[in-house]
Motif scaffolding. Structure first.
Motif, PDB file in Angstrom:
ATOM      1  N   ILE A   9       0.780  -1.259   0.025  1.00 39.33           N
ATOM      2  CA  ILE A   9       0.147   0.054   0.071  1.00 39.33           C
ATOM      3  C   ILE A   9       0.920   1.306  -0.119  1.00 39.33           C
ATOM      4  CG2 ILE A   9      -1.873   1.309   1.296  1.00 39.33           C
ATOM      5  CD1 ILE A   9      -2.662  -1.511   2.405  1.00 39.33           C
ATOM      6  N   ALA A  10       1.946   1.298   0.992  1.00 43.09           N
ATOM      7  CA  ALA A  10       3.082   2.318   0.829  1.00 43.09           C
ATOM      8  C   ALA A  10       3.448   2.666  -0.561  1.00 43.09           C
ATOM      9  CB  ALA A  10       3.975   2.070   1.803  1.00 43.09           C
ATOM     10  N   THR A  11       3.925   1.487  -0.996  1.00 48.43           N
ATOM     11  CA  THR A  11       4.656   1.587  -2.335  1.00 48.43           C
ATOM     12  C   THR A  11       3.640   2.293  -3.419  1.00 48.43           C
ATOM     13  OG1 THR A  11       5.888  -0.346  -1.870  1.00 48.43           O
ATOM     14  CG2 THR A  11       5.789   0.356  -4.198  1.00 48.43           C
ATOM     15  N   SER A  12       2.555   1.588  -3.548  1.00 48.10           N
ATOM     16  CA  SER A  12       1.586   2.284  -4.265  1.00 48.10           C
ATOM     17  C   SER A  12       1.230   3.877  -4.063  1.00 48.10           C
ATOM     18  CB  SER A  12       0.266   1.358  -4.390  1.00 48.10           C
ATOM     19  OG  SER A  12      -0.678   1.935  -5.048  1.00 48.10           O
ATOM     20  N   SER A  13       1.026   3.881  -3.023  1.00 49.30           N
ATOM     21  CA  SER A  13       0.592   5.467  -2.525  1.00 49.30           C
ATOM     22  C   SER A  13       1.847   6.332  -3.124  1.00 49.30           C
ATOM     23  CB  SER A  13       0.461   5.658  -1.121  1.00 49.30           C
ATOM     24  OG  SER A  13      -0.703   4.720  -0.902  1.00 49.30           O
ATOM     25  N   GLY A  14       2.980   5.860  -2.543  1.00 50.78           N
ATOM     26  CA  GLY A  14       4.251   6.918  -2.781  1.00 50.78           C
ATOM     27  C   GLY A  14       4.670   6.875  -4.405  1.00 50.78           C
ATOM     28  N   ALA A  15       4.755   5.781  -4.874  1.00 48.11           N
ATOM     29  CA  ALA A  15       5.099   5.941  -6.358  1.00 48.11           C
ATOM     30  C   ALA A  15       3.969   6.261  -7.155  1.00 48.11           C
ATOM     31  CB  ALA A  15       5.448   4.437  -6.684  1.00 48.11           C
TER      32      ALA A  15
END
Length: 260
Positions: free
Chosen positions: A52-58
């Motif tokens: 979720i963090a990867t998706s949000s950040g990228a």
């Protein structure tokens, strides 16, 4: 010391996840499980939070820079979520070991096709609008299968959706990875709450890992336009082979990572 190591692990996984559209779970699950001694379920829970963090950040960077096909991503994600729900429903009745071996064997032709395809695939000409795609019904079907396998095998949909968009639908590889980053967080969000409700999400260990992932994903998203497509495909293919080997080893009931 452990929080620093978790942060560093998240940093690397987030950067690779953003570059390749895989979320970083392929890296984090074995690392947390064997490197930090977490039970597999707890490692998967943290990895899902990091996806979720990867998706949000990228995705924020990719959408802002017009590198993500939002319209295509929303279409395919409907089928991915439907597949995840179907997979969760039938999971108790499916022979998981046979599915793991089959998935591992499927990696071979996918990897071969990715490496053979011409490295210059039109990403530079993408202007942020919806790209013309071919085989959309087939892509939707593969997205459904990706969601099902994600629920059945505990893997993210990125390793399936990126090759499908690139090889089957004609989406430029870098656009496919950016669009995958946009999609994977939605699927992971539904799953992570289940793990949290079961008490399997260790917030103390998840927090520094997620922070590292957010920073790594932002850096990876910024680096992606400058990394040659051929190099991205080579790294992606290596990770696919490792994932395939891990799935086959699980299907045959031996521990690949312990042997390594």
């Amino acid at each position: 010391m452990i929080p620093i190591l978790l942060f560093a692990s998240g940093l690397g996984a987030g950067a690779f996840g953003a570059l390749l559209g895989i979320g970083g779970g392929i890296i984090l699950v074995p690392l947390l499980n064997f490197g930090f001694g977490l039970p597999l379920g707890h490692a998967v829970a943290i990895a899902l939070a990091c996806v979720i963090a990867t998706s949000s950040g990228a995705a924020a960077t990719y959408v802002k820079d017009h590198r993500c096909d939002v319209r295509l991503g929303m279409k395919l994600e409907i089928f991915t979520v439907a597949g995840a729900l179907a997979g969760a429903f039938v999971a108790p009745f499916m022979p998981r070991s046979a599915l793991q071996i089959l998935f591992g064997l499927m990696i071979v032709p996918v990897t071969w096709s990715l490496l053979r395809k011409a490295p210059s695939d039109g990403a530079a000409s993408f202007d942020g609008q919806s790209v013309p795609v071919r085989n959309l019904p087939l892509g939707c079907g593969v997205s459904f299968a990706a969601g099902s396998l994600s629920a059945l095998l505990g893997i993210g949909g990125g390793p399936i959706k990126v090759p499908a968009m690139n090889l089957l639908m004609g989406v430029p590889f870098k656009v496919a990875t950016a669009t995958s980053n946009f999609m994977i967080g939605v699927t992971a969000a539904a799953s992570v709450f289940v793990y949290y409700a079961r008490g399997m999400l260790d917030v103390g260990m998840a927090a520094p890992t997620v922070l590292g992932v957010i920073l790594g994903a932002t850096v990876g998203a910024r680096l992606m336009p400058h990394v040659p497509t051929r190099r991205l495909k080579q790294v992606y293919s290596v990770l696919l082979v490792l994932l395939g080997a891990e799935m086959i080893s699980k299907g045959l009931d031996f521990d690949l990572w312990r042997m390594l």
